[in-house]
Design an enzyme around this catalytic site. Structure first.
Site, PDB file in Angstrom:
ATOM      1  N   GLY A 177       0.766  -1.255   0.000  1.00 53.13           N
ATOM      2  CA  GLY A 177       0.000   0.000   0.000  1.00 53.13           C
ATOM      3  C   GLY A 177       0.787   1.290   0.000  1.00 53.13           C
ATOM      4  O   GLY A 177       0.321   2.277   0.557  1.00 53.13           O
ATOM      5  N   SER A 222       2.436   8.181   2.494  1.00 54.26           N
ATOM      6  CA  SER A 222       1.689   6.972   2.873  1.00 54.26           C
ATOM      7  C   SER A 222       2.174   6.431   4.210  1.00 54.26           C
ATOM      8  O   SER A 222       3.390   6.373   4.458  1.00 54.26           O
ATOM      9  CB  SER A 222       1.899   5.870   1.828  1.00 54.26           C
ATOM     10  OG  SER A 222       1.320   6.217   0.603  1.00 54.26           O
ATOM     11  N   VAL A 279      -5.277  -5.361  -4.917  1.00 51.93           N
ATOM     12  CA  VAL A 279      -5.830  -6.386  -4.030  1.00 51.93           C
ATOM     13  C   VAL A 279      -7.195  -6.898  -4.486  1.00 51.93           C
ATOM     14  O   VAL A 279      -7.688  -7.892  -3.949  1.00 51.93           O
ATOM     15  CB  VAL A 279      -5.913  -5.891  -2.569  1.00 51.93           C
ATOM     16  CG1 VAL A 279      -4.545  -5.540  -2.013  1.00 51.93           C
ATOM     17  CG2 VAL A 279      -6.885  -4.716  -2.423  1.00 51.93           C
ATOM     18  N   TYR A 309     -16.921   9.787   8.709  1.00 50.46           N
ATOM     19  CA  TYR A 309     -16.115   8.604   8.328  1.00 50.46           C
ATOM     20  C   TYR A 309     -16.974   7.600   7.567  1.00 50.46           C
ATOM     21  O   TYR A 309     -16.463   6.803   6.785  1.00 50.46           O
ATOM     22  CB  TYR A 309     -15.489   7.974   9.579  1.00 50.46           C
ATOM     23  CG  TYR A 309     -14.308   7.080   9.287  1.00 50.46           C
ATOM     24  CD1 TYR A 309     -13.188   7.559   8.597  1.00 50.46           C
ATOM     25  CD2 TYR A 309     -14.299   5.753   9.695  1.00 50.46           C
ATOM     26  CE1 TYR A 309     -12.096   6.742   8.332  1.00 50.46           C
ATOM     27  CE2 TYR A 309     -13.208   4.930   9.438  1.00 50.46           C
ATOM     28  CZ  TYR A 309     -12.113   5.439   8.761  1.00 50.46           C
ATOM     29  OH  TYR A 309     -11.041   4.623   8.498  1.00 50.46           O
ATOM     30  N   LYS A 363     -13.784  -0.763   8.482  1.00 49.16           N
ATOM     31  CA  LYS A 363     -12.734  -0.946   9.494  1.00 49.16           C
ATOM     32  C   LYS A 363     -13.207  -1.864  10.619  1.00 49.16           C
ATOM     33  O   LYS A 363     -12.403  -2.577  11.224  1.00 49.16           O
ATOM     34  CB  LYS A 363     -12.301   0.414  10.062  1.00 49.16           C
ATOM     35  CG  LYS A 363     -11.546   1.282   9.069  1.00 49.16           C
ATOM     36  CD  LYS A 363     -10.270   0.619   8.555  1.00 49.16           C
ATOM     37  CE  LYS A 363      -9.373   1.593   7.806  1.00 49.16           C
ATOM     38  NZ  LYS A 363      -8.251   0.932   7.126  1.00 49.16           N
ATOM     39  N   LYS A 415      -1.981  13.242   7.697  1.00 50.47           N
ATOM     40  CA  LYS A 415      -2.238  13.714   6.334  1.00 50.47           C
ATOM     41  C   LYS A 415      -1.642  12.744   5.308  1.00 50.47           C
ATOM     42  O   LYS A 415      -0.421  12.585   5.232  1.00 50.47           O
ATOM     43  CB  LYS A 415      -1.624  15.102   6.176  1.00 50.47           C
ATOM     44  CG  LYS A 415      -2.183  15.918   5.054  1.00 50.47           C
ATOM     45  CD  LYS A 415      -1.704  17.351   5.229  1.00 50.47           C
ATOM     46  CE  LYS A 415      -1.251  17.923   3.926  1.00 50.47           C
ATOM     47  NZ  LYS A 415      -0.522  19.177   4.082  1.00 50.47           N
ATOM     48  N   THR A 416      -2.507  12.085   4.550  1.00 51.07           N
ATOM     49  CA  THR A 416      -2.087  11.162   3.497  1.00 51.07           C
ATOM     50  C   THR A 416      -3.064  11.307   2.326  1.00 51.07           C
ATOM     51  O   THR A 416      -4.089  11.976   2.443  1.00 51.07           O
ATOM     52  CB  THR A 416      -2.138   9.687   3.965  1.00 51.07           C
ATOM     53  OG1 THR A 416      -3.497   9.360   4.249  1.00 51.07           O
ATOM     54  CG2 THR A 416      -1.280   9.433   5.188  1.00 51.07           C
ATOM     55  N   LEU A 417      -2.754  10.601   1.246  1.00 46.20           N
ATOM     56  CA  LEU A 417      -3.621  10.629   0.068  1.00 46.20           C
ATOM     57  C   LEU A 417      -5.034  10.135   0.403  1.00 46.20           C
ATOM     58  O   LEU A 417      -6.025  10.787   0.104  1.00 46.20           O
ATOM     59  CB  LEU A 417      -2.993   9.742  -1.017  1.00 46.20           C
ATOM     60  CG  LEU A 417      -3.680   9.621  -2.364  1.00 46.20           C
ATOM     61  CD1 LEU A 417      -3.683  10.962  -3.073  1.00 46.20           C
ATOM     62  CD2 LEU A 417      -2.956   8.575  -3.210  1.00 46.20           C
TER      63      LEU A 417
HETATM   64  P1  NAD Z   1      -2.567   6.144   1.336  1.00 46.61           P
HETATM   65  O1  NAD Z   1      -3.487   6.690   0.304  1.00 46.61           O
HETATM   66  O2  NAD Z   1      -1.165   6.571   1.290  1.00 46.61           O
HETATM   67  O3  NAD Z   1      -2.632   4.554   1.357  1.00 46.61           O
HETATM   68  C1  NAD Z   1      -3.758   3.830   0.932  1.00 46.61           C
HETATM   69  C2  NAD Z   1      -3.235   2.827  -0.042  1.00 46.61           C
HETATM   70  O4  NAD Z   1      -4.272   1.935  -0.454  1.00 46.61           O
HETATM   71  C3  NAD Z   1      -2.690   3.496  -1.329  1.00 46.61           C
HETATM   72  O5  NAD Z   1      -1.363   3.054  -1.557  1.00 46.61           O
HETATM   73  C4  NAD Z   1      -3.620   2.985  -2.402  1.00 46.61           C
HETATM   74  O6  NAD Z   1      -3.004   2.830  -3.666  1.00 46.61           O
HETATM   75  C5  NAD Z   1      -3.984   1.634  -1.788  1.00 46.61           C
HETATM   76  N1  NAD Z   1      -5.098   1.000  -2.502  1.00 46.61           N
HETATM   77  C6  NAD Z   1      -6.339   1.474  -2.734  1.00 46.61           C
HETATM   78  N2  NAD Z   1      -7.026   0.591  -3.477  1.00 46.61           N
HETATM   79  C7  NAD Z   1      -6.184  -0.463  -3.706  1.00 46.61           C
HETATM   80  C8  NAD Z   1      -6.310  -1.678  -4.413  1.00 46.61           C
HETATM   81  N3  NAD Z   1      -7.438  -2.024  -5.075  1.00 46.61           N
HETATM   82  N4  NAD Z   1      -5.254  -2.524  -4.440  1.00 46.61           N
HETATM   83  C9  NAD Z   1      -4.102  -2.204  -3.804  1.00 46.61           C
HETATM   84  N5  NAD Z   1      -3.919  -1.066  -3.112  1.00 46.61           N
HETATM   85  C10 NAD Z   1      -4.961  -0.198  -3.079  1.00 46.61           C
HETATM   86  O7  NAD Z   1      -3.247   6.569   2.727  1.00 46.61           O
HETATM   87  P2  NAD Z   1      -2.920   6.078   4.215  1.00 46.61           P
HETATM   88  O8  NAD Z   1      -3.638   7.041   5.089  1.00 46.61           O
HETATM   89  O9  NAD Z   1      -1.479   5.861   4.391  1.00 46.61           O
HETATM   90  O10 NAD Z   1      -3.716   4.706   4.321  1.00 46.61           O
HETATM   91  C11 NAD Z   1      -3.093   3.502   4.734  1.00 46.61           C
HETATM   92  C12 NAD Z   1      -3.958   2.799   5.747  1.00 46.61           C
HETATM   93  O11 NAD Z   1      -3.954   3.556   6.955  1.00 46.61           O
HETATM   94  C13 NAD Z   1      -5.410   2.648   5.322  1.00 46.61           C
HETATM   95  O12 NAD Z   1      -5.891   1.385   5.744  1.00 46.61           O
HETATM   96  C14 NAD Z   1      -6.080   3.753   6.116  1.00 46.61           C
HETATM   97  O13 NAD Z   1      -7.458   3.502   6.317  1.00 46.61           O
HETATM   98  C15 NAD Z   1      -5.290   3.659   7.391  1.00 46.61           C
HETATM   99  N6  NAD Z   1      -5.435   4.792   8.293  1.00 46.61           N
HETATM  100  C16 NAD Z   1      -5.109   6.050   7.879  1.00 46.61           C
HETATM  101  C17 NAD Z   1      -5.273   7.122   8.748  1.00 46.61           C
HETATM  102  C18 NAD Z   1      -4.942   8.524   8.317  1.00 46.61           C
HETATM  103  O14 NAD Z   1      -5.354   9.470   8.983  1.00 46.61           O
HETATM  104  N7  NAD Z   1      -4.206   8.720   7.235  1.00 46.61           N
HETATM  105  C19 NAD Z   1      -5.729   6.909  10.062  1.00 46.61           C
HETATM  106  C20 NAD Z   1      -6.023   5.613  10.457  1.00 46.61           C
HETATM  107  C21 NAD Z   1      -5.877   4.565   9.572  1.00 46.61           C
END
Ligand code: NAD
Length: 278
Positions: A36, A42, A88, A178, A185, A215-217
């Site tokens: 991911g 990320s 995935v 959310y 989740k 802060k992420t995509l």
């Molecule tokens: P991110 O956008 O950097 O990462 C999300 C990733 O999921 C990306 O690399 C994207 O390409 C990938 N993805 C989406 N669809 C896909 C698919 N079909 N096949 C393969 N990969 C796929 O953002 P992030 O915030 O780093 O997210 C990573 C994890 O952390 C996620 O599960 C997110 O819910 C979780 N999370 C994030 C936060 C936050 O505030 N950023 C807080 C809690 C949990």
């Protein structure tokens, strides 16, 4: 819209390397795969950096050719022995990534799942109005993918391997805006408990890190994210939010033998937000 087209941080925004992490060498000799990585913001990338700094050999995946443009150059920063596309939603793609990583690394001691997606329209709508297809897609990418990844990883996992996924407080309480990701989740966190029960007899541990907002995509695609970031920081016991590095350090801990007695757990790295009422 495909996941790599999610409304994003502007191209190049925040791409500068962060200061190197000073990690204790808790993962020397360990090998694993992180699913991911989209860009340097990320959480998956923060995990790759931290795991590498702790002595592990780490491969990673990115979604597709479009995502490669920002994800692939990162491989050089940590001399990653494996970096490949993986969608995935596609069993062949997921299996190829896990087989390829295991071949490149000589096995897998840890697997980090950091993948989530929901369509903008379904995130913006009230949950009761979410489309059937949108629900299916969000649950497929954000929750079912953990089961599938573990299934394909299993032949390659070492006897004391560790699996870690990323989750959010919205799994447990109804967080404003959310929406659809809350049920996704919740399913993911339930999977952690059931997988831990199933894999425990083999010595494999399964845990989740519940991160505070960073802060992420993916986060930038959530309605009202910037406000949520500000509000969450103001009401945590620590009086601030968390950093990518703090989340990644917890992932390292759960991947390491230091957490040998920990499984079926969600570890909150959110400056304490989960435990206090607003
Ligand atoms: P991110 O956008 O950097 O990462 C999300 C990733 O999921 C990306 O690399 C994207 O390409 C990938 N993805 C989406 N669809 C896909 C698919 N079909 N096949 C393969 N990969 C796929 O953002 P992030 O915030 O780093 O997210 C990573 C994890 O952390 C996620 O599960 C997110 O819910 C979780 N999370 C994030 C936060 C936050 O505030 N950023 C807080 C809690 C949990």
């Amino acid at each position: 819209m495909t996941p790599s087209e999610t409304p994003a941080l502007a191209d190049g925004e925040d791409d500068a390397p962060r200061p190197a992490l000073a990690m204790p060498p808790m993962l020397t000799g360990r090998r694993g795969l992180v699913l991911g990585v989209a860009n340097p913001r990320s959480l998956a990338w923060a995990a790759v950096e931290a795991l590498s700094a702790a002595g592990a050999r780490v491969g990673f995946t990115y979604l597709d050719a479009r995502a490669a443009r920002r994800a692939l150059p990162l491989a050089e920063r940590v001399a990653a022995p494996f970096a490949a596309p993986c969608d995935v939603r596609d069993d062949d793609s997921l299996r190829a990534a896990l087989d390829g990583a295991a071949a490149a690394l000589g096995g897998l001691d840890f697997l980090v799942h950091s993948v989530a997606f929901a369509e903008q329209a379904d995130l913006a709508a009230p949950l009761h109005a979410c489309s059937r297809e949108g629900f299916r897609l969000a649950l497929d990418v954000s929750a079912y993918s953990l089961l599938r990844a573990v299934h394909f990883a299993l032949p390659h996992l070492s006897a004391d391997a560790s699996v870690v996924t990323l989750t959010y407080l919205g799994a447990r309480v109804a967080v404003p805006l959310y929406g659809l990701m809350g049920p996704a989740k919740a399913a993911l966190e339930a999977e952690v408990r059931y997988l831990a029960r199933e894999l425990g007899p083999r010595g494999v541990r399964v845990n989740a890190v519940s991160a505070g907002p960073v802060k992420t995509l993916a986060a930038a695609g959530l309605p009202g994210f910037r406000e949520r970031l500000r509000e969450a920081a103001a009401r945590t016991p620590l009086g601030r939010g968390v950093t990518h590095e703090e989340v990644a350090a917890a992932v390292c801990f759960l991947c390491s033998p230091l957490s040998g007695g920990v499984t079926a757990t969600t570890l909150h790295v959110d400056a304490g937000e989960h435990a206090v009422s607003p």
